[in-house]
Design an enzyme around this catalytic site. Structure first.
Site, PDB file in Angstrom:
ATOM      1  N   HIS A   1      21.434  64.883  56.181  1.00  9.87           N
ATOM      2  CA  HIS A   1      21.338  63.436  55.994  1.00  9.87           C
ATOM      3  C   HIS A   1      22.346  62.947  54.966  1.00  9.87           C
ATOM      4  O   HIS A   1      22.800  63.694  54.094  1.00  9.87           O
ATOM      5  CB  HIS A   1      19.926  63.031  55.559  1.00  9.87           C
ATOM      6  CG  HIS A   1      19.529  63.549  54.214  1.00  9.87           C
ATOM      7  ND1 HIS A   1      19.157  64.861  54.000  1.00  9.87           N
ATOM      8  CD2 HIS A   1      19.433  62.937  52.996  1.00  9.87           C
ATOM      9  CE1 HIS A   1      18.861  65.044  52.724  1.00  9.87           C
ATOM     10  NE2 HIS A   1      19.025  63.888  52.089  1.00  9.87           N
TER      11      HIS A   1
ATOM     12  N   HIS B   1      24.292  66.064  53.622  1.00  5.69           N
ATOM     13  CA  HIS B   1      23.865  67.304  52.968  1.00  5.69           C
ATOM     14  C   HIS B   1      22.522  67.763  53.517  1.00  5.69           C
ATOM     15  O   HIS B   1      21.807  67.013  54.174  1.00  5.69           O
ATOM     16  CB  HIS B   1      23.828  67.152  51.445  1.00  5.69           C
ATOM     17  CG  HIS B   1      22.953  66.044  50.956  1.00  5.69           C
ATOM     18  ND1 HIS B   1      23.340  64.715  50.965  1.00  5.69           N
ATOM     19  CD2 HIS B   1      21.702  66.058  50.430  1.00  5.69           C
ATOM     20  CE1 HIS B   1      22.372  63.969  50.471  1.00  5.69           C
ATOM     21  NE2 HIS B   1      21.365  64.756  50.153  1.00  5.69           N
TER      22      HIS B   1
ATOM     23  N   ARG C   1      18.046  63.207  40.285  1.00  7.58           N
ATOM     24  CA  ARG C   1      19.167  62.537  40.940  1.00  7.58           C
ATOM     25  C   ARG C   1      19.373  61.126  40.415  1.00  7.58           C
ATOM     26  O   ARG C   1      18.405  60.395  40.177  1.00  7.58           O
ATOM     27  CB  ARG C   1      18.930  62.476  42.454  1.00  7.58           C
ATOM     28  CG  ARG C   1      20.175  62.105  43.256  1.00  7.58           C
ATOM     29  CD  ARG C   1      19.844  61.937  44.727  1.00  7.58           C
ATOM     30  NE  ARG C   1      19.227  60.632  45.009  1.00  7.58           N
ATOM     31  CZ  ARG C   1      18.675  60.306  46.178  1.00  7.58           C
ATOM     32  NH1 ARG C   1      18.630  61.193  47.161  1.00  7.58           N
ATOM     33  NH2 ARG C   1      18.154  59.116  46.361  1.00  7.58           N
TER      34      ARG C   1
ATOM     35  N   ASP D   1      22.460  60.163  52.006  1.00  2.39           N
ATOM     36  CA  ASP D   1      21.391  59.545  51.223  1.00  2.39           C
ATOM     37  C   ASP D   1      21.144  58.091  51.612  1.00  2.39           C
ATOM     38  O   ASP D   1      22.055  57.258  51.594  1.00  2.39           O
ATOM     39  CB  ASP D   1      21.704  59.628  49.728  1.00  2.39           C
ATOM     40  CG  ASP D   1      21.321  60.976  49.139  1.00  2.39           C
ATOM     41  OD1 ASP D   1      20.472  61.668  49.732  1.00  2.39           O
ATOM     42  OD2 ASP D   1      21.865  61.329  48.077  1.00  2.39           O
TER      43      ASP D   1
END
Length: 308
Positions: A113, A264, A281, A115
């Site tokens: 995917h 990723h 994150r 983000d």
């Protein structure tokens, strides 16, 4: 290999044929110079993901580092578990995911995917820092979507240049239990956008494939069987090992990736192990994707996601 000259020598060394470079010689507890910011930005656009090791920083330093490269957004459109003193931090914490999704998980999706691509302005970049890493397993992989696109046959590239696709948070098969609190939260405030299948990078001008198995649900203008077949072909190309790099996490490891040109993959090799994995994150505010034809993405549900 690139070196940045300042008070110390900073080295940027490629680690795979199409994507990824390791940065050494930087202590992210120290403020970056303008030269360092410029060199790292150029390296990010060239290599798509940068890796740092042994960085002894916390939430505040991670946010400060992130802000040198753009506006930092709140943690996530659906996140209400961020550390209260740092709402910009998303906790990628296996303990929280198990409570949130109703079953053991190590990420909110274990499919390739980009983000939060269902946003009208998906993040420009993400920075992920490891706090607790399992001794075995738990690696993350990235793929270079510009390289994937460039390697396709010219006739297929031309066809894809004119297509649009729907991106929906949850994708075709949501990764959470249908009766979970998280599912109810998504249903109450859905995120859906129609993006170009090929987007033009706003800085480099590269064309990059912009579909992903985690969030892309269908190709507009095709029948369901045609859409499914084309998406599967593209998903297979995205996951081809030639375009990928794999990163082993350790405490203090950081990955900084260009979300406009990569997808990723979170780990799927930990579910049978009694381990904890905790990463944090931050994300940088993104622009609205623009296709080869110059037309921007079209929002269906959900607002722009902005930072400060």
């Amino acid at each position: 290999m690139t070196t940045i000259e300042n008070t110390r020598t900073v080295t940027i060394a490629p680690v795979a044929g199409h994507i990824g470079a390791e940065v050494t010689g930087l202590d992210l507890r120290e403020e970056l110079t303008e030269t360092q910011v410029g060199e790292l930005t150029e390296a990010l656009h060239r290599h798509k993901v940068l890796f740092f090791r042994d960085q002894q920083i916390g939430h505040a330093e991670q946010i400060a580092f992130s802000r040198r490269f753009g506006a930092v957004t709140p943690s996530h459109p659906y996140d209400d578990d961020a550390p209260t003193e740092h709402p910009e931090i998303l906790a990628v914490d296996s303990r929280l995911y198990e409570k949130k999704f109703g079953r053991k998980k190590f990420s909110y999706t274990n499919k390739w995917h980009t983000d939060v691509s269902p946003l009208i302005n998906p993040p420009a970049a993400s920075i992920l820092r490891a706090e607790i890493a399992p001794e075995i397993g738990g690696d993350t992989q990235w793929t270079n979507l510009a390289a994937v696109y460039a390697a396709l046959p010219e006739s297929l590239r031309t066809f894809l240049d004119g297509l649009r696709a729907e991106h929906r948070f949850g994708g075709r098969i949501p990764q959470w239990e249908a009766d979970s609190e998280y599912a109810r939260k998504i249903a109450a405030a859905p995120l859906v956008t129609e993006h170009p299948v090929v987007r033009v990078h706003p800085v480099t001008g590269e064309r990059a494939l912009f579909v992903n198995p985690g969030f892309t649900t269908r190709i507009l203008g095709l029948t369901p069987p045609q859409s499914d077949a084309l998406l599967q072909l593209l998903f297979d190309e995205i996951s081809h090992p030639a375009y990928t790099v794999r990163f082993r996490w350790e405490k203090g490891s950081i990955a900084f990736w260009d979300n406009r040109a990569t997808a990723h993959l979170a780990p799927s090799d930990l579910d049978h192990l009694d381990v904890t994995r905790v990463l944090y994150r931050t994300t940088l505010e993104g622009d609205i994707p623009v296709g080869v034809d110059g037309q921007p993405s079209r929002p269906i549900a959900g607002d722009k996601f902005t930072g400060a």
